[in-house]
Enzyme design. Structure first.
Site, mmCIF file in Angstrom:
data_model
loop_
_atom_site.group_PDB
_atom_site.id
_atom_site.type_symbol
_atom_site.label_atom_id
_atom_site.label_comp_id
_atom_site.label_asym_id
_atom_site.label_seq_id
_atom_site.Cartn_x
_atom_site.Cartn_y
_atom_site.Cartn_z
ATOM 1 N N ASP A 212 10.548 12.298 9.479
ATOM 2 C CA ASP A 212 9.119 12.647 9.395
ATOM 3 C C ASP A 212 8.692 13.241 10.727
ATOM 4 O O ASP A 212 9.456 13.263 11.694
ATOM 5 C CB ASP A 212 8.285 11.402 9.074
ATOM 6 C CG ASP A 212 8.438 10.328 10.146
ATOM 7 O OD1 ASP A 212 7.683 10.364 11.125
ATOM 8 O OD2 ASP A 212 9.333 9.456 10.010
ATOM 9 N N ASP A 214 6.188 12.019 12.590
ATOM 10 C CA ASP A 214 5.333 11.065 13.274
ATOM 11 C C ASP A 214 3.880 11.478 13.009
ATOM 12 O O ASP A 214 3.607 12.417 12.260
ATOM 13 C CB ASP A 214 5.661 10.971 14.764
ATOM 14 C CG ASP A 214 5.298 9.606 15.357
ATOM 15 O OD1 ASP A 214 5.676 8.588 14.730
ATOM 16 O OD2 ASP A 214 4.665 9.552 16.414
#
Length: 295
Positions: A212, A214
């Site tokens: 991902d 973040d």
């Protein structure tokens, strides 16, 4: 001519990676450690004729959170199992817009922001200070880069991995701070693992698997477990392919590590021999036995 080393490859599997497919002569085996309970039994086997030892970092079924992992026991049992090289795979968030989910980062630096973990094998009774200026083995990094290129894996060689305490994800302010420091990825598990591997004189490399962006990214400001797991499972398949590609090239007999990883304790222990705690010396028999026996 220096003594030749027959490599045994240690593999530490992070989130989503709880087994290594393709291992032959597989055997799960319990290895005792004076440092307490490791995360799980070790899986012994061979891959393309190369001896391997696999440890699921969080235990099979993902039982143990990052802050409660017994990092000392995990590294100690890999050393007791005869490992010479350790490839650590871990799920991370990206702090760099050029590293989207699905990218594998072969890190070369760390920033350690953990605070609730035992970070050294050396305690009162035997003090040692190892160098962490270059915390990852460049020889293993080269092998991983070559293997990633061979299988067409999207990857980046080099990058700074910030290790946070967790288990919660970052606040946006924290994420932006770490980006301002020039960090590339963020995770929860490779410290103190890397420090302990250095103390145990193990060649160690990190493969950081991006799941991902973040929470700094405007389109990814709420990191959810569901979203992470979806990418994580795809990354696990890629990680297994990377392991299958890199291990065969690491199996040939070799001399000492050019970077000195396997001699990290040569000048590290500062406690006088007559002042060393015998009980601690017994616990250090695996990780520091080479230098303690020579003292």
């Amino acid at each position: 001519m220096p003594d030749q080393i027959t490599p045994i490859i240690g593999l530490i599997g992070g989130s989503g990676l709880y087994d290594i497919e393709g291992l032959e002569n597989r055997q799960w085996r319990r290895v005792e450690s004076p440092w307490g309970e490791p995360s799980d039994e070790l899986l012994f086997g061979t891959l393309s004729g190369v001896s391997c030892v696999f440890l699921p970092r969080h235990g099979r079924g993902h039982r143990i959170p990052p802050s409660e992992l017994n990092y000392r026991a995990n590294i100690d049992v890999l050393k007791r199992a005869g490992c010479t090289d350790v490839l650590s795979l871990s799920a991370v968030g990206s702090l760099n817009g050029d590293l989207p989910p699905g990218t594998f980062v072969i890190a070369d630096q760390f920033v350690d922001r953990t605070f609730a973990r035992k970070k050294s094998f050396f305690e009162t009774g035997c003090v040692a200070h190892v160098s962490m200026a270059h915390p990852l083995c460049p020889r293993l990094g080269d092998a991983l880069e070559t293997a990633a290129r061979e299988i067409g894996l999207k990857h980046k060689r080099g990058g700074t991995y910030l290790v946070m305490e967790g288990p919660q994800f970052s606040t946006k302010a924290e994420s932006e701070l770490y980006r301002s420091w020039g960090c590339d990825v963020i995770g929860m598990t490779n410290m103190p693992e890397a420090k302990l591997a250095r103390e145990a004189e193990l060649c160690y490399a990190t493969v950081a698997m991006v799941t991902d962006y973040d929470c700094w990214h405007p389109d990814h400001d709420h990191v959810t477990v569901d979203a992470v797991i979806k990418v994580l499972l795809a990354n696990a398949d890629k990680a297994k392919a990377l392991v299958r590609a890199v291990v065969p090239g690491l199996g040939a007999a070799r001399g000492p590590c050019p970077a000195g990883c396997d001699r990290a304790l040569d000048a590290a222990i500062v406690t006088a021999p007559e002042k060393r705690d015998p009980a601690l010396m017994t616990k250090l028999d695996a990780v520091a036995g080479r230098v303690l026996r020579a003292a």
